[in-house]
Design an enzyme around this catalytic site. Structure first.
Site, short mmCIF file in Angstrom:
data_model
loop_
_atom_site.label_atom_id
_atom_site.label_comp_id
_atom_site.label_asym_id
_atom_site.label_seq_id
_atom_site.Cartn_x
_atom_site.Cartn_y
_atom_site.Cartn_z
N ASN A 9 0.86 -1.18 0.00
CA ASN A 9 0.00 0.00 0.00
C ASN A 9 0.90 1.23 0.00
O ASN A 9 1.51 1.56 1.01
CB ASN A 9 -0.88 -0.03 1.26
CG ASN A 9 -1.70 1.24 1.43
OD1 ASN A 9 -1.84 2.02 0.50
ND2 ASN A 9 -2.24 1.44 2.63
N TRP A 10 0.96 1.89 -1.16
CA TRP A 10 1.87 3.04 -1.28
C TRP A 10 1.30 4.27 -0.60
O TRP A 10 2.00 5.27 -0.46
CB TRP A 10 2.13 3.36 -2.75
CG TRP A 10 2.83 2.28 -3.52
CD1 TRP A 10 3.24 1.05 -3.05
CD2 TRP A 10 3.23 2.32 -4.90
NE1 TRP A 10 3.85 0.34 -4.05
CE2 TRP A 10 3.86 1.09 -5.19
CE3 TRP A 10 3.11 3.27 -5.91
CZ2 TRP A 10 4.37 0.80 -6.47
CZ3 TRP A 10 3.62 2.98 -7.18
CH2 TRP A 10 4.24 1.75 -7.44
N LYS A 11 0.05 4.23 -0.23
CA LYS A 11 -0.63 5.41 0.35
C LYS A 11 -0.44 6.62 -0.59
O LYS A 11 -0.44 6.45 -1.79
CB LYS A 11 -0.13 5.68 1.76
CG LYS A 11 -0.12 4.41 2.63
CD LYS A 11 0.11 4.71 4.07
CE LYS A 11 0.28 3.41 4.83
NZ LYS A 11 0.25 3.58 6.26
N HIS A 94 -9.23 0.85 5.10
CA HIS A 94 -7.93 1.06 5.76
C HIS A 94 -8.13 1.99 6.96
O HIS A 94 -8.97 2.89 6.91
CB HIS A 94 -6.94 1.66 4.76
CG HIS A 94 -5.53 1.66 5.28
ND1 HIS A 94 -5.09 2.62 6.14
CD2 HIS A 94 -4.51 0.80 5.09
CE1 HIS A 94 -3.81 2.36 6.45
NE2 HIS A 94 -3.45 1.26 5.83
N GLU A 96 -6.61 4.46 7.92
CA GLU A 96 -6.48 5.89 7.60
C GLU A 96 -7.77 6.42 6.96
O GLU A 96 -8.12 7.58 7.15
CB GLU A 96 -5.25 6.11 6.71
CG GLU A 96 -3.97 5.94 7.51
CD GLU A 96 -2.80 5.38 6.75
OE1 GLU A 96 -2.79 5.42 5.51
OE2 GLU A 96 -1.87 4.86 7.41
N GLU A 165 -4.99 -5.25 10.74
CA GLU A 165 -3.99 -4.21 10.91
C GLU A 165 -4.23 -3.47 12.22
O GLU A 165 -5.01 -2.50 12.24
CB GLU A 165 -4.06 -3.22 9.74
CG GLU A 165 -3.82 -3.83 8.39
CD GLU A 165 -3.27 -2.79 7.42
OE1 GLU A 165 -2.12 -2.94 7.00
OE2 GLU A 165 -3.98 -1.82 7.13
N GLY A 171 2.70 2.04 10.65
CA GLY A 171 3.61 3.16 10.46
C GLY A 171 4.35 3.58 11.71
O GLY A 171 4.98 4.64 11.75
N SER A 211 3.76 -2.37 10.26
CA SER A 211 5.22 -2.38 10.38
C SER A 211 5.85 -3.72 10.00
O SER A 211 6.82 -4.15 10.63
CB SER A 211 5.65 -1.94 11.79
OG SER A 211 5.21 -0.62 12.05
N GLY A 232 2.97 -1.19 4.24
CA GLY A 232 2.98 0.22 3.90
C GLY A 232 4.40 0.67 3.59
O GLY A 232 4.91 0.50 2.48
N GLY A 233 5.07 1.22 4.59
CA GLY A 233 6.39 1.83 4.41
C GLY A 233 7.39 0.96 3.66
O GLY A 233 8.08 1.43 2.76
C1 PEP Z 1 -0.48 0.01 6.03
O1 PEP Z 1 -0.48 1.14 5.57
O2 PEP Z 1 -1.44 -0.74 5.76
C2 PEP Z 1 0.64 -0.42 6.85
C3 PEP Z 1 0.55 -1.58 7.41
O3 PEP Z 1 1.70 0.45 6.97
P1 PEP Z 1 3.15 0.11 7.60
O4 PEP Z 1 3.61 -1.19 6.97
O5 PEP Z 1 4.01 1.25 7.21
O6 PEP Z 1 2.96 -0.04 9.07
#
Ligand code: PEP
Length: 256
Positions: A9-11, A94, A96, A165, A171, A211, A232-233
């Site tokens: 997920n590039w957000k 998600h 967010e 999640e 994040g 993470s 994500g990251g």
């Molecule tokens: C996400 O955005 O779904 C996520 C899990 O981010 P990260 O891996 O950066 O925690």
């Protein structure tokens, strides 16, 4: 046997050329793959990323959609439009979207139904806040968030993936322990059994997100009820995303 799915997920990150460079690396490395690989770029780049990955094992998904098929909904994107630019999947709910944009379980249930009607695979995200975990509300929260499936039939569940999640792990660099992840995933699978029966519960993939990195992916993906990762990251750089995909391939070979 459930096939492991590794989704990035590039957000709201990566401009066109950076995203293209990342996808070039992925599609060159994975013309085929034993795990499913999905990237979810920002909406303006869906078509160009899809063009780059076509012919490889990498699929493209949207990060969001609106439930209406078309019309006066400024700024929104329909399931049809996602399909039209090459998406096979879409993230729904998600944290967010829930937190920054006030998306409720009722709204998300409509989005899930619309996405499935358009033939999109849905990745429905659920997860508790830190305060909810600390006050022993995790299971109640997850159960409520599964009402996002309220319009989904047992047959349609073949095109649904759940992503657990925990919000406190997204994040933050803090990952759920393997025990915490496995426990939540087992709970979710039990709820799916109550809702849809054993066959659907056993067949539905439940991803972990929060993470996930190269150095914790294999341990997480080796848990019996963890069927992949939503990243994500670490999905923003080819090296770290590829390392997680490789962990998925290793975990998949152990399942075989
Ligand atoms: C996400 O955005 O779904 C996520 C899990 O981010 P990260 O891996 O950066 O925690």
């Amino acid at each position: 046997m459930r096939q492991i799915l590794v989704a990035g997920n590039w957000k709201m990150n990566l401009l066109g050329t950076a995203g293209t460079a990342l996808t070039d690396g992925l599609s060159a490395k994975y013309p085929t793959s034993s795990v499913e690989i999905l990237v979810c770029p920002p909406a303006p780049y869906l078509a160009s990323v899809h063009a780059k990955v076509s012919g490889s094992a990498v699929r493209v998904g949207g990060q969001n959609l609106y439930f209406a098929p078309q019309g006066a909904f400024t700024g929104e994107v329909s399931g049809d439009m996602l399909r039209d630019v090459g998406c096979s999947s879409v993230l729904v709910g998600h944290s967010e979207r829930r937190q920054c944009f006030g998306e409720t379980d009722e709204l998300l249930a409509k989005k899930v139904a619309a996405a499935l009607q358009h033939g999109l695979q849905v990745v429905l995200c659920v997860g508790e806040l830190l305060a909810e975990r600390q006050s022993d509300q995790t299971e109640a929260v997850l159960k409520k968030q599964l009402t996002g499936l309220s319009q989904v039939t047992a047959e349609q569940m073949a095109n649904v993936v759940i992503a657990y999640e925990p919000v406190w792990a997204i994040g933050t660099g803090v990952t759920a322990s393997t025990e915490q992840a496995q426990q939540a995933h087992a709970f979710l699978r039990g709820e799916l059994k109550t809702l849809y029966g054993e066959q659907v519960a056993v067949a539905t993939r439940i991803l972990y997100g929060g993470s996930v990195k190269a150095d914790n992916a294999l341990e997480l993906l080796s848990q019996p009820d963890v069927d992949g990762a939503l990243v994500g990251g670490a999905s923003l750089k080819a090296d770290s995303f590829i390392a997680i995909i490789e962990a998925g391939i290793q975990a998949m070979s152990r399942r075989a």
